[in-house]
Design a protein around this motif. Structure first.
Motif, PDB file in Angstrom:
ATOM      1  N   SER A 118       0.860  -1.185   0.000  1.00  0.00           N
ATOM      2  CA  SER A 118       0.000   0.000   0.000  1.00  0.00           C
ATOM      3  C   SER A 118       0.892   1.230   0.000  1.00  0.00           C
ATOM      4  CB  SER A 118      -0.930   0.014   1.216  1.00  0.00           C
ATOM      5  OG  SER A 118      -0.217   0.335   2.385  1.00  0.00           O
ATOM      6  N   ALA A 119       0.290   2.389  -0.236  1.00  0.00           N
ATOM      7  CA  ALA A 119       1.053   3.631  -0.302  1.00  0.00           C
ATOM      8  C   ALA A 119       1.265   4.261   1.067  1.00  0.00           C
ATOM      9  CB  ALA A 119       0.345   4.629  -1.221  1.00  0.00           C
ATOM     10  N   HIS A 120       0.701   3.677   2.122  1.00  0.00           N
ATOM     11  CA  HIS A 120       0.826   4.223   3.474  1.00  0.00           C
ATOM     12  C   HIS A 120       1.198   3.088   4.424  1.00  0.00           C
ATOM     13  CE1 HIS A 120      -1.154   7.806   1.865  1.00  0.00           C
ATOM     14  NE2 HIS A 120      -2.072   6.995   1.340  1.00  0.00           N
ATOM     15  N   GLY A 121       1.221   3.393   5.709  1.00  0.00           N
ATOM     16  CA  GLY A 121       1.448   2.348   6.704  1.00  0.00           C
ATOM     17  C   GLY A 121       2.901   1.925   6.786  1.00  0.00           C
ATOM     18  N   ALA A 122       3.118   0.703   7.258  1.00  0.00           N
ATOM     19  CA  ALA A 122       4.463   0.176   7.476  1.00  0.00           C
ATOM     20  C   ALA A 122       4.494  -1.308   7.143  1.00  0.00           C
ATOM     21  CB  ALA A 122       4.900   0.395   8.925  1.00  0.00           C
ATOM     22  N   MET A 123       5.702  -1.828   6.916  1.00  0.00           N
ATOM     23  CA  MET A 123       5.897  -3.260   6.706  1.00  0.00           C
ATOM     24  C   MET A 123       6.015  -3.903   8.099  1.00  0.00           C
ATOM     25  SD  MET A 123       7.037  -6.293   6.179  1.00  0.00           S
ATOM     26  CE  MET A 123       8.527  -6.163   7.134  1.00  0.00           C
ATOM     27  N   HIS A 124       4.901  -4.450   8.608  1.00  0.00           N
ATOM     28  CA  HIS A 124       4.837  -4.920   9.998  1.00  0.00           C
ATOM     29  C   HIS A 124       4.664  -6.432  10.097  1.00  0.00           C
ATOM     30  CE1 HIS A 124       3.126  -4.921  14.215  1.00  0.00           C
ATOM     31  NE2 HIS A 124       4.195  -4.148  14.338  1.00  0.00           N
ATOM     32  N   SER A 125       4.758  -7.157   8.988  1.00  0.00           N
ATOM     33  CA  SER A 125       4.603  -8.613   9.024  1.00  0.00           C
ATOM     34  C   SER A 125       5.781  -9.264   9.740  1.00  0.00           C
ATOM     35  CB  SER A 125       4.499  -9.180   7.608  1.00  0.00           C
ATOM     36  OG  SER A 125       3.297  -8.788   6.997  1.00  0.00           O
TER      37      SER A 125
END
Length: 654
Positions: free
Chosen positions: A353-360
């Motif tokens: 996505s264009a926002h957020g963070a890579m949290h996996s």
């Protein structure tokens, strides 16, 4: 002969070099334990307990077999042990592919990017080549102007992009051809040096032999001169005369004994000489063996030093800025992964996505030790803070080919930065259900977590436990010493009806469904909606118990009010260890446990874990993964850990 010996020694040296320079091999007899793994943070856990989850991942990396694949996604990574394990795995021939959040700036992450992305650049050069535009026509030998005239082919000069070989080899090492050249150069220099040393030893031995021969000649001459003197002759004649008189007086038996003693003495001296010669030969052999071992170690040391010296510019030529740009570059094609098939990917914001963070947070191993298709889903990052200052969990699945394949597919989509869908992605395998986020522009009212909480039935019917009485009949469980009598009526709420065939059904009773929650980050409108759902479940009769990690003020206020009204029980896992009025240790789990009515099941168990916090961004923007488990053994293990965390938490209300 000397050359043959030298060649044998060099062959032994090269064999030793191969043994010394080979990386640590995986242990095929080891296999990761399946099931749940939990850590115990400071100040309650020892180092082994704190790093239990991270060390399990590290050991799986160290035991990954050459040719296998290791895939990892983590929000934070600052451990040198993990970095070295990943680099060593890459050097063994393991395909290591890691996805990190863009906010990671630590030195371990920098080193990992440098080593895994060193050969990812596709270098090209523009060259001019001739391109055939119009081929030749007609037959040879025909005259010009006739029908069969042969026309000359037409060419034009075009610019073509030619791919050049990578500057580096596997994992930022030397290219095989450059490494072979370095080894050959060192070997040639070492051979010449060994030949010079052998020549010096031979010359030294020759000089020593000549000197010894000269000394022996001098001693012989001196002895001859001494024996030829008048005094020596007279003494010799006297000895011979005395021995002749003694021999004449000896009997035959004494003479035989004397001769036997002489033979024994000669034999003893001969054996002593042979023993001394054998001892000297063994000493020479041991000395030669020691010299060969020393030379072998010296060659290996020089080769390693030369390789490091030659590889040093390879490390300098890729500074962190370029490495980070390569980590953020397009890695969608396999050609961009380099010859080692490894890479580190950093997405701008979230990968899908264009926002957020890579949290996996999941770790995949196609083959580690004796296990294949291993999937590890955790709430823990590969960092020190997660091990020392947070309660975390991890679930390991072994021999799960479907899960491995679909998790790998999601990893590939994250690498390609393919935008997520409205529904996300969900699949099931062997009593598990995995779900991946984000749900781009999805309906907030169709929150999967909310849908799972809404499936909980607070009052469910279960069979009444019975025990046999003294007469062999069965009676409903009551107080100690009571017996079931004929005509006794069931308690209020119990069922004892007859079916169509007149058979008596088992008595049932109503029980409350148990819901245990341990959530780290809990905020925003989505967090308030989920908190409201828990309050409604408590109001309906569910036994709700909540342990907080990092809630917002609105969420904790609402839960505290509900706890004071008796809707649920509330604990706070935050602890201030250093007296700065800030929480240092807390629960980092994203956990929901259910035992009771769920969906169409009257009595079942569910465990919901993973990396997803109860926030709005985690649902719609960030890369997240969750896992649902239905096994009762998983529920028991997670419930025991939840109670352990509760004992270290502060009771709020309820």
């Amino acid at each position: 002969m000397r050359k043959a010996r030298l060649l044998i020694a060099l062959a032994l040296l090269l064999g030793g070099l191969a043994v010394v320079s080979a990386p640590a091999q995986a242990q095929p007899s080891w296999a990761p334990d399946g099931g749940a793994t939990f850590n115990v943070p400071k100040p309650w856990g020892a180092k082994a307990e704190r790093y239990r989850i991270v060390e399990k991942v590290d050991r799986a990396i160290r035991n990954a077999r050459p040719g296998s694949t290791v895939l990892a996604t983590t929000y934070l990574m600052d451990r040198w042990d993990t970095t070295e394990a990943l680099i060593d795995a890459c050097r063994r021939g393991v395909k290591v592919r890691v996805i990190l959040d863009e906010s990671i700036y630590g030195r371990p992450a920098k080193k990992l990017i440098k080593y895994l992305n060193a050969d990812n650049r596709v270098q090209t050069r523009k060259v001019e080549v001739k391109k055939l535009v119009k081929p030749a026509k007609g037959k040879k030998g025909k005259k010009a102007g006739k029908k069969g005239k042969r026309n000359k082919p037409t060419y034009k000069t075009v610019t073509k992009t030619k791919r050049l070989p990578a500057r580096t080899g596997r994992c930022n090492g030397l290219r095989p051809d450059k490494r072979a050249a370095v080894v050959k150069r060192v070997k040639k220099k070492f051979e010449a040096e060994q030949e010079r040393k052998a020549e010096r030893r031979a010359a030294k031995a020759k000089r020593a032999k000549a000197k010894a021969d000269k000394r022996a000649d001098r001693r012989t001459d001196k002895a001859k001169k001494k024996r030829g003197s008048k005094k020596a002759k007279e003494a010799r004649e006297k000895r011979q005369k005395r021995w002749a008189e003694k021999w004449a007086k000896m009997s035959k038996a004494e003479r035989r004994k004397w001769k036997a003693d002489k033979r024994k003495e000669r034999l003893r001296k001969k054996e002593a000489r042979a023993e001394r010669a054998e001892k000297k030969a063994q000493q020479r052999k041991a000395k030669a063996k020691k010299r060969k071992a020393k030379a072998r170690a010296e060659l290996a040391k020089r080769t390693r030093k030369a390789i490091r010296r030659a590889a040093r510019p390879q490390t300098r030529q890729i500074p962190y800025g370029k490495a980070k740009r390569m980590a953020r570059a397009d890695l969608s094609s396999k050609a961009s992964w380099g010859p080692d098939g490894s890479y580190v990917k950093m997405c701008k914001n979230a990968c899908r996505s264009a926002h957020g963070a890579m949290h996996s947070k999941f770790y995949l191993f196609s083959e580690t030790g004796r296990a294949r298709n291993v999937v590890m889903v955790s709430s823990s990052n590969l960092n020190k803070g997660g091990a020392n200052l947070g309660w975390n969990d991890m679930w390991t699945m072994r021999s799960a080919p479907k899960s491995f394949r679909l998790y790998r597919k999601q990893h590939r989509k994250m690498t390609r930065e393919k935008i997520g869908t409205k529904r996300g992605f969900t699949f099931k395998e062997k009593g598990t259900k995995s779900r991946f986020y984000p749900r781009i522009q999805g309906d907030k009212r169709k929150d999967p977590v909310m849908a799972e909480l809404e499936q909980i039935t607070c009052r469910t019917s279960v069979p009444v436990k019975t025990r046999p009485d003294a007469q062999g009949k069965k009676a409903t469980k009551g107080k100690k010493g009571d017996k079931a009598k004929k005509g006794d009526k069931a308690k209020k709420g119990d069922k004892a009806k007859k079916g169509k065939k007149g058979k008596k059904k088992v008595a049932m009773k109503k029980v409350a469904t148990k819901v245990h929650v341990s959530m780290f980050w809990w905020s925003g409108k989505r967090g308030e909606r989920l908190a409201g759902q828990l309050v409604r479940l408590g109001k309906k009769g569910c036994d709700v118990k909540v342990n907080l990690g990092a809630p917002s003020r609105k969420v904790i206020t609402r839960l505290r009010i509900a706890a004071k009204r008796g809707r649920l029980e509330l604990w706070d896992s935050r602890h201030d260890l250093w007296g700065d009025e800030l929480p240092d240790v807390r629960s980092h789990q994203k956990l929901v446990l259910v035992k009771g009515g769920y969906g169409k099941d009257r009595m079942t168990t569910r465990v919901f874990t993973g990396s997803m916090n109860w926030t709005g961004g985690a649902l719609q923007f960030s890369d997240e993964n969750t896992l649902m488990l239905t096994a009762s053994s998983a529920y028991r293990a997670y419930l025991a850990n939840w109670k352990k965390v509760r004992r270290k938490s502060r009771y709020v209300a309820g």
